[in-house]
Design a protein around this motif. Structure first.
Motif, PDB file in Angstrom:
ATOM      1  N   LEU A  55      34.151 -50.863 -53.880  1.00  0.00           N
ATOM      2  CA  LEU A  55      33.124 -51.153 -54.886  1.00  0.00           C
ATOM      3  C   LEU A  55      31.819 -51.586 -54.222  1.00  0.00           C
ATOM      4  O   LEU A  55      30.741 -51.068 -54.537  1.00  0.00           O
ATOM      5  CB  LEU A  55      33.628 -52.238 -55.838  1.00  0.00           C
ATOM      6  CG  LEU A  55      32.643 -52.748 -56.895  1.00  0.00           C
ATOM      7  CD1 LEU A  55      32.351 -51.655 -57.916  1.00  0.00           C
ATOM      8  CD2 LEU A  55      33.185 -53.982 -57.591  1.00  0.00           C
ATOM      9  N   ILE A  56      31.909 -52.536 -53.291  1.00  0.00           N
ATOM     10  CA  ILE A  56      30.707 -53.064 -52.631  1.00  0.00           C
ATOM     11  C   ILE A  56      30.046 -52.004 -51.758  1.00  0.00           C
ATOM     12  O   ILE A  56      28.818 -51.802 -51.817  1.00  0.00           O
ATOM     13  CB  ILE A  56      31.066 -54.308 -51.793  1.00  0.00           C
ATOM     14  CG1 ILE A  56      31.538 -55.448 -52.713  1.00  0.00           C
ATOM     15  CG2 ILE A  56      29.875 -54.763 -50.955  1.00  0.00           C
ATOM     16  CD1 ILE A  56      32.067 -56.646 -51.965  1.00  0.00           C
TER      17      ILE A  56
ATOM     18  N   ALA B 136      30.192 -47.018 -58.851  1.00  0.00           N
ATOM     19  CA  ALA B 136      30.981 -47.855 -57.938  1.00  0.00           C
ATOM     20  C   ALA B 136      32.314 -48.249 -58.562  1.00  0.00           C
ATOM     21  O   ALA B 136      33.355 -48.244 -57.896  1.00  0.00           O
ATOM     22  CB  ALA B 136      30.180 -49.102 -57.559  1.00  0.00           C
ATOM     23  N   LEU B 137      32.302 -48.590 -59.854  1.00  0.00           N
ATOM     24  CA  LEU B 137      33.542 -48.949 -60.554  1.00  0.00           C
ATOM     25  C   LEU B 137      34.497 -47.764 -60.633  1.00  0.00           C
ATOM     26  O   LEU B 137      35.710 -47.920 -60.455  1.00  0.00           O
ATOM     27  CB  LEU B 137      33.216 -49.461 -61.962  1.00  0.00           C
ATOM     28  CG  LEU B 137      32.610 -50.860 -62.053  1.00  0.00           C
ATOM     29  CD1 LEU B 137      32.155 -51.155 -63.487  1.00  0.00           C
ATOM     30  CD2 LEU B 137      33.616 -51.921 -61.612  1.00  0.00           C
ATOM     31  N   CYS B 138      33.965 -46.582 -60.894  1.00  0.00           N
ATOM     32  CA  CYS B 138      34.808 -45.371 -60.965  1.00  0.00           C
ATOM     33  C   CYS B 138      35.468 -45.078 -59.619  1.00  0.00           C
ATOM     34  O   CYS B 138      36.664 -44.771 -59.555  1.00  0.00           O
ATOM     35  CB  CYS B 138      33.972 -44.175 -61.414  1.00  0.00           C
ATOM     36  SG  CYS B 138      33.478 -44.218 -63.152  1.00  0.00           S
TER      37      CYS B 138
ATOM     38  N   VAL C 273      45.685 -54.012 -52.199  1.00  0.00           N
ATOM     39  CA  VAL C 273      45.050 -52.998 -53.059  1.00  0.00           C
ATOM     40  C   VAL C 273      43.768 -53.553 -53.662  1.00  0.00           C
ATOM     41  O   VAL C 273      42.726 -52.875 -53.702  1.00  0.00           O
ATOM     42  CB  VAL C 273      46.023 -52.535 -54.165  1.00  0.00           C
ATOM     43  CG1 VAL C 273      45.292 -51.618 -55.149  1.00  0.00           C
ATOM     44  CG2 VAL C 273      47.219 -51.817 -53.564  1.00  0.00           C
ATOM     45  N   PHE C 274      43.841 -54.794 -54.121  1.00  0.00           N
ATOM     46  CA  PHE C 274      42.669 -55.422 -54.743  1.00  0.00           C
ATOM     47  C   PHE C 274      41.525 -55.550 -53.739  1.00  0.00           C
ATOM     48  O   PHE C 274      40.364 -55.237 -54.046  1.00  0.00           O
ATOM     49  CB  PHE C 274      43.055 -56.790 -55.295  1.00  0.00           C
ATOM     50  CG  PHE C 274      41.926 -57.521 -55.969  1.00  0.00           C
ATOM     51  CD1 PHE C 274      41.482 -57.135 -57.224  1.00  0.00           C
ATOM     52  CD2 PHE C 274      41.300 -58.586 -55.339  1.00  0.00           C
ATOM     53  CE1 PHE C 274      40.432 -57.800 -57.842  1.00  0.00           C
ATOM     54  CE2 PHE C 274      40.256 -59.254 -55.945  1.00  0.00           C
ATOM     55  CZ  PHE C 274      39.825 -58.855 -57.206  1.00  0.00           C
ATOM     56  N   ILE C 275      41.837 -55.995 -52.506  1.00  0.00           N
ATOM     57  CA  ILE C 275      40.806 -56.149 -51.478  1.00  0.00           C
ATOM     58  C   ILE C 275      40.191 -54.799 -51.121  1.00  0.00           C
ATOM     59  O   ILE C 275      38.969 -54.674 -50.966  1.00  0.00           O
ATOM     60  CB  ILE C 275      41.406 -56.825 -50.227  1.00  0.00           C
ATOM     61  CG1 ILE C 275      41.794 -58.270 -50.543  1.00  0.00           C
ATOM     62  CG2 ILE C 275      40.419 -56.778 -49.065  1.00  0.00           C
ATOM     63  CD1 ILE C 275      42.515 -58.973 -49.417  1.00  0.00           C
ATOM     64  N   ILE C 276      41.033 -53.775 -51.002  1.00  0.00           N
ATOM     65  CA  ILE C 276      40.532 -52.428 -50.702  1.00  0.00           C
ATOM     66  C   ILE C 276      39.584 -51.945 -51.795  1.00  0.00           C
ATOM     67  O   ILE C 276      38.505 -51.397 -51.517  1.00  0.00           O
ATOM     68  CB  ILE C 276      41.704 -51.445 -50.529  1.00  0.00           C
ATOM     69  CG1 ILE C 276      42.484 -51.761 -49.255  1.00  0.00           C
ATOM     70  CG2 ILE C 276      41.207 -49.997 -50.506  1.00  0.00           C
ATOM     71  CD1 ILE C 276      43.765 -50.975 -49.108  1.00  0.00           C
ATOM     72  N   CYS C 277      39.969 -52.175 -53.051  1.00  0.00           N
ATOM     73  CA  CYS C 277      39.146 -51.719 -54.177  1.00  0.00           C
ATOM     74  C   CYS C 277      37.813 -52.456 -54.235  1.00  0.00           C
ATOM     75  O   CYS C 277      36.764 -51.849 -54.498  1.00  0.00           O
ATOM     76  CB  CYS C 277      39.905 -51.897 -55.482  1.00  0.00           C
ATOM     77  SG  CYS C 277      41.326 -50.809 -55.639  1.00  0.00           S
ATOM     78  N   VAL C 278      37.831 -53.767 -54.000  1.00  0.00           N
ATOM     79  CA  VAL C 278      36.586 -54.535 -53.988  1.00  0.00           C
ATOM     80  C   VAL C 278      35.687 -54.055 -52.851  1.00  0.00           C
ATOM     81  O   VAL C 278      34.466 -53.923 -53.018  1.00  0.00           O
ATOM     82  CB  VAL C 278      36.888 -56.045 -53.846  1.00  0.00           C
ATOM     83  CG1 VAL C 278      35.602 -56.827 -53.600  1.00  0.00           C
ATOM     84  CG2 VAL C 278      37.584 -56.565 -55.088  1.00  0.00           C
TER      85      VAL C 278
END
Length: 516
Positions: free
Chosen positions: A239-240, A279-281, A231-236
């Protein structure tokens, strides 16, 4: 006295000093030394200070702290233990990130500057993860008797690390011939490769120490933790990608805003902030959607994320917003001011050797002295009193920078200014680290301290990313006045907390220092 001295000779104090050194190495390589490197290349000040956002990993490390706290590393965790296995891997990753920065010449092309940004981001992430593990080790190795001194020796080690990556990096670069007049990439390359090598001290310490007995054990299945990593990798990634894909739109918006306002720094700041916020949203929405899928264990999420937060709110429910305010704002004056400090020294005509000698070397020794002094004062007078004094001094010393703006170049005044500023910073950091450590419930050591230190730096570092634009718009004098003024609210909060004895450990320190 002999018992106290014998206690202080315990190996854990040396271990903590060396770990502090390892934690301090990356800091100036992201902020100070890098800003001087990019300034020599000719990068705009507003763009240089945006690089400080790479250190936002320090402010979001709470998100992955449960993973490093509990997720085992195959083979290494079984052989070395949870803390040591993660420390070894992360310290090697820090060496890789610094080496990648060394192998990148930001003057060669725009893509090289992007590559540098990615390497700095990797360094910020890995350095923040190292902090999670070192903070947990410090708290687990401490007792109520020595928590302040452990914080003090950690500060000493941390500042020695900063001295090495600050003054040391600048000395090497200057010796090899780089300057504002004649940029030399080879000098910076060797300098940063040398800094990567210093991380061997941290690796050696990790191999030397024993695994703490209180390290958290694996509670859920490994697949549950790996799902959170996914989940963290997907979110980062979201974001990018969202930040990059919206670049053309926001560039057009920036041009229109500049045509309307005729204010380039303001246009750049508002545009970058809007782009980052969008991007954060999108990343947050993605996290929420992915977290509802069946391959994510919601019970585990509640256990490792919500339980530490719930514990904190239950223990401090009457004054939770006061606590959040103190943690958010305590270091705002020195962090926001510090992002542009090296640019200011170079603006005033000081060369790399002078900056390295006075600002980095002498200044950091003064910070170490402030850290040691802060540790002894906390033991004698209690944490809250010293936090108030240090907060006042940290804000007030920024006025010395304002005074220097209209002065001629003076090594004497620079020495005095750096002495006062760094002494107060050392006291503040020692007292604040002790304050946060006493707030932690040892049932949630790594997660709660990571949460505290994340909140501590988030707002100041976001604001610090705009400091280059603020300087271009306001000028150095008004900027430093502003950084002093924004330190006033936290002093008022601390005075209120002190007067009403909001925190239990403050009441205990009062009883210890009372003449009756």
């Amino acid at each position: 006295m002999s018992d106290t001295l014998k206690h202080l000779l315990h190996p854990k104090f040396l271990h903590m000093t060396l770990f502090g050194f390892s934690a301090g190495i990356p800091y100036f390589l992201i902020f100070s030394s890098l800003s001087l490197w990019l300034d020599q290349v000719g990068v705009e000040k507003s763009a240089i200070t945006y690089f400080s956002w790479a250190a936002l990993g320090y402010s979001f490390k709470y998100l992955w702290s449960p993973l490093v706290d509990r997720l085992p590393i195959p083979y290494l965790t079984r052989k070395m233990g949870q803390r040591r296995a993660w420390l070894l891997c992360i310290q090697l990753l820090i060496m890789v990130a610094i080496s990648l920065m060394a192998m990148t010449d930001p003057a060669s092309s725009v893509s090289a500057l992007t590559q540098m940004a990615l390497a700095v981001t990797l360094l910020g992430f890995s350095a923040a993860t190292q902090d999670i593990l070192i903070d947990a080790w410090r708290i687990e190795a401490s007792t109520d008797k020595d928590i302040a001194m452990l914080s003090s020796v950690y500060t000493v080690g941390y500042r020695l690390g900063m001295l090495t990556s600050g003054a040391g990096a600048l000395y090497i670069a200057a010796y090899l011939g780089t300057s504002m007049d004649q940029y030399n990439y080879f000098a910076w390359k060797i300098s940063y490769l040398s800094m990567a090598a210093t991380m061997l001290i941290g690796i050696g310490t990790t191999l030397w120490i024993k695994e703490p007995k209180k390290a958290a054990a694996l509670v859920h299945q490994t697949s549950d933790y790996l799902a959170v990593v996914g989940v963290f990798i997907i979110c980062v990634t979201v974001l990018i990608l969202s930040y990059q894909l919206t670049a053309d739109f926001f560039q057009s918006f920036r041009n229109q805003l500049f045509a309307w306002s005729q204010n380039r720094p303001l246009s750049a700041t508002l545009t970058t902030a809007s782009q980052l916020l969008l991007a954060l949203c999108l990343a947050t929405i993605t996290a929420r959607l992915v977290a509802t899928t069946r391959w994510v264990n919601t019970d585990m999420i509640k256990d490792v994320y919500w339980s530490p937060v719930k514990d904190l709110f239950l223990r401090h429910r009457q004054h939770i917003w006061l606590l959040v305010g103190i943690i958010c704002l305590y270091r705002i004056s020195d962090i926001v001011m510090g992002v542009t400090a090296n640019l200011f020294y170079q603006f005033k005509g000081f060369d790399l050797d002078e900056i390295a000698s006075i600002v980095k070397t002498f200044g950091l020794f003064m910070t170490i002295g402030g850290g040691i002094l802060g540790g002894f004062l906390v033991v004698r007078y209690g944490i809250m009193r010293i936090m108030i004094i240090a907060a006042v001094l940290s804000a007030a010393t920024n006025l010395l920078f304002m005074m220097m703006v209209n002065m001629e170049k003076s090594l004497v005044f620079l020495t005095f200014m750096i002495s006062a500023d760094n002494l107060s910073q050392g006291m503040a950091l020692t007292a604040f680290v002790g304050f946060l450590s006493l707030l932690v419930n040892r049932q949630f050591t790594a997660v709660q301290y990571a949460m505290f230190s994340s909140v501590m730096t988030l707002f100041p570092k976001i604001l610090g990313g705009y400091s280059g634009g603020m300087v271009e718009q306001m000028g150095y004098a008004n900027f430093y006045l502003m950084t002093a003024v924004i330190g006033i609210p936290v002093v008022l909060m601390l005075l209120y907390a002190r007067k009403n004895q909001v925190f239990e450990f403050d009441q205990q320190s009062d009883q210890k220092t009372s003449p009756h």
